[in-house]
Design an enzyme around this catalytic site. Structure first.
Site, short mmCIF file in Angstrom:
data_model
loop_
_atom_site.label_atom_id
_atom_site.label_comp_id
_atom_site.label_asym_id
_atom_site.label_seq_id
_atom_site.Cartn_x
_atom_site.Cartn_y
_atom_site.Cartn_z
N GLY A 71 69.85 -27.52 -2.64
CA GLY A 71 68.94 -27.06 -3.69
C GLY A 71 68.77 -25.55 -3.69
O GLY A 71 68.72 -24.92 -4.76
N SER A 72 68.70 -24.96 -2.51
CA SER A 72 68.52 -23.51 -2.44
C SER A 72 69.70 -22.78 -3.08
O SER A 72 69.53 -21.81 -3.82
CB SER A 72 68.37 -23.05 -0.98
OG SER A 72 67.25 -23.65 -0.40
N ASN A 151 56.58 -28.83 -5.02
CA ASN A 151 56.79 -29.50 -3.74
C ASN A 151 55.54 -29.60 -2.88
O ASN A 151 55.46 -30.42 -1.99
CB ASN A 151 57.90 -28.79 -2.96
CG ASN A 151 57.76 -27.29 -2.95
OD1 ASN A 151 57.70 -26.64 -4.00
ND2 ASN A 151 57.68 -26.72 -1.77
N SER A 199 68.92 -31.58 -5.22
CA SER A 199 69.28 -31.62 -3.79
C SER A 199 69.39 -33.06 -3.34
O SER A 199 68.57 -33.90 -3.70
CB SER A 199 68.23 -30.87 -2.98
OG SER A 199 68.55 -30.96 -1.61
N HIS A 201 69.23 -34.32 -0.13
CA HIS A 201 68.42 -34.83 0.99
C HIS A 201 66.97 -35.12 0.63
O HIS A 201 66.20 -35.62 1.45
CB HIS A 201 68.51 -33.90 2.21
CG HIS A 201 67.70 -32.65 2.15
ND1 HIS A 201 66.49 -32.52 2.79
CD2 HIS A 201 67.91 -31.47 1.53
CE1 HIS A 201 66.01 -31.30 2.57
NE2 HIS A 201 66.86 -30.65 1.80
N THR A 237 86.36 -25.79 -0.34
CA THR A 237 86.72 -27.21 -0.27
C THR A 237 85.46 -28.07 -0.33
O THR A 237 84.49 -27.79 0.38
CB THR A 237 87.51 -27.48 1.02
OG1 THR A 237 88.68 -26.67 0.99
CG2 THR A 237 87.92 -28.94 1.14
N CYS A 325 59.22 -24.96 4.81
CA CYS A 325 59.87 -23.69 5.10
C CYS A 325 58.89 -22.66 5.65
O CYS A 325 59.29 -21.72 6.32
CB CYS A 325 60.52 -23.13 3.85
SG CYS A 325 61.26 -24.39 2.84
C1 LIG Z 1 63.57 -28.72 -0.75
C2 LIG Z 1 63.45 -27.87 -1.97
C3 LIG Z 1 64.40 -26.88 -2.28
C4 LIG Z 1 65.53 -26.54 -1.34
O1 LIG Z 1 66.52 -27.53 -1.31
P1 LIG Z 1 67.54 -27.54 -0.04
O2 LIG Z 1 68.52 -28.60 -0.41
O3 LIG Z 1 66.72 -27.90 1.15
O4 LIG Z 1 68.14 -26.20 0.03
C5 LIG Z 1 64.25 -26.17 -3.44
N1 LIG Z 1 63.24 -26.41 -4.29
C6 LIG Z 1 62.31 -27.35 -4.05
C7 LIG Z 1 61.22 -27.58 -5.03
C8 LIG Z 1 62.38 -28.11 -2.88
O5 LIG Z 1 61.45 -29.03 -2.63
#
Ligand SMILES: *Cc1c(COP(=O)(O)O)cnc(C)c1O
Length: 392
Positions: A71-72, A151, A199, A201, A237, A325
């Site tokens: 996601g980042s 979040n 994302s 996970h 890749t 974080c």
């Molecule tokens: C967890 C999160 C991210 C980051 O995603 P990652 O896959 O951990 O890098 C970005 N934005 C929000 C709102 C999140 O909850």
């Protein structure tokens, strides 16, 4: 001791069905998707199947899905990629004060490189004001980036309306939908979304894989330069097992969305009611209705969030006092400050997020045990004693 996980917003366990789907791609089907022989074709086919499953979850075309390392990265790519591509057209970006750091810190970085950023405030429930948004648009505005759902406090923004405003003004709209994905219905076309971060996970897939939805026709610079992968926009890749897992997680989410929402909302509301009824001097943060199905965020006065977390951990409950974080930092969360909480109340905040494997007895356990922990901590607070004394 039995452990109970209440931090689904930080990460989710991998669904057993997801893991099973991934395993062959570590072993027999280990090929590089760019290779033309059968190993490569097999891997390529799996990547494309995953792409279409993710597209299906959000009402997109699979050609509009670009895999990233999470996601980042998707947030970084969307914002920097548009900024670089359109820098001759304008240098103004609009976002909000409650974005994830993967958006906020990118915007701060761009400010050091000649861009101007408007950080929209939010109201006490965490909503941006659409009039503020309209008023902040200038002829230099090239991007609006507003998160789909927060979040920390779970507030779900009026995304469709934001998309309409962006469209009317011919400005790209990016949304960080990492928390919303698999937790609320998303249709990128209905909602006028041009770019969307996802994302794996956070939806019961593996870590280190995500995707950026880029609407057909949107002009954006590549993020990783190198090979021709991901339609020449994101070199490297492919993380084949990760992508396969993300695809399976998206498929499960598509098939069970309504049922998941119904079940989770019921547990969430039981937990909220249980906390509000059994503890005094407590408030719910975020909107009571337009919030993520699994999000509970409360501020409990006269206690420290960190102390709450440690005491909960001692009885096997894993929770969070802010975003994953920033735990470890002493500053209260920027989101809680943005909704107007005073520092001392923000410091007593607790986020409990639930999901697919949360059971009703886990909820009952927290409703039973949390008030005891709060009582214990407050017994050590001179301020609380004083307030209680005043009540009598
Ligand atoms: C967890 C999160 C991210 C980051 O995603 P990652 O896959 O951990 O890098 C970005 N934005 C929000 C709102 C999140 O909850």
């Amino acid at each position: 001791m039995e452990r109970r996980y209440f931090d689904y917003a930080a990460t989710t366990p991998v669904d057993p069905g997801v893991l099973e789907e991934m395993l062959p791609y570590f072993k027999d089907s280990f090929g590089n998707p760019s290779s033309i022989y059968s190993y490569g074709r097999e891997a390529k086919k799996a990547v494309e199947e995953a792409r279409s499953k993710i597209a299906n979850l959000i009402g997109a075309d699979s050609k509009e899905i670009f895999f990233t390392a999470g996601g980042s990265e998707a947030d970084n790519w969307a914002i920097k990629g548009i900024a670089m591509k359109l820098k001759d057209k304008g240098n103004h970006i609009i976002t909000s004060k409650i974005e994830h750091h993967a958006v906020l810190h990118v915007c701060q970085y761009l400010e050091k490189h000649g861009f101007e950023v408007t950080y929209l405030p939010v109201d006490e429930n965490g909503f941006i004001n659409l009039k503020d948004l309209k008023n902040s648009i200038t002829n230099k505005t090239i991007l609006i980036s507003i998160m789909f759902a927060n979040n920390e406090i779970g507030t779900i923004q009026p995304v469709k309306e934001i998309g309409e405003i962006a469209k009317e003004h011919n400005i790209y709209f990016h949304t960080d939908a990492v928390q919303a994905l698999g937790n609320t219905k998303i249709n990128v076309n209905d909602m006028n979304i041009d770019l969307m971060s996802m994302s794996s996970h956070k939806i019961y897939g593996p870590k280190g894989v995500g995707a950026l939805y880029i609407k057909k026709g949107v002009k954006i610079d590549p993020f990783i330069h190198g090979g021709a992968q991901e339609r020449r926009k994101r070199a490297g890749t492919e993380n084949v097992p990760g992508i396969v897992g993300f695809g399976k997680a998206a498929e499960i989410a598509s098939n069970s969305l309504e049922e998941h929402i119904k079940r989770t909302v019921k547990l969430r509301d039981k937990l909220i009611t249980g906390i509000l009824e059994n503890i005094d001097y407590v408030r719910l943060n975020g909107d009571p209705i337009k919030r993520l199905p699994g999000n509970v965020n409360v501020s409990i006065e006269f206690v420290e969030g960190e102390a709450l977390l440690l005491n909960l951990d001692m009885i096997g409950v894993s929770a969070s006092s802010g975003s994953a974080c920033t735990s470890g930092s002493l500053d209260p969360s920027h989101v809680l400050l943005a909704i107007g909480l005073p520092h001392e109340i923000a410091h007593g905040s607790l986020r409990l997020t639930i999901g697919r494997y949360t059971k009703e007895k886990d909820i009952d356990y927290v409703i039973e045990e949390l008030p005891k922990i709060v009582d214990k901590l407050r017994a050590m607070s001179p301020l609380y004693e004083k307030v209680k004394g005043g009540d009598k």
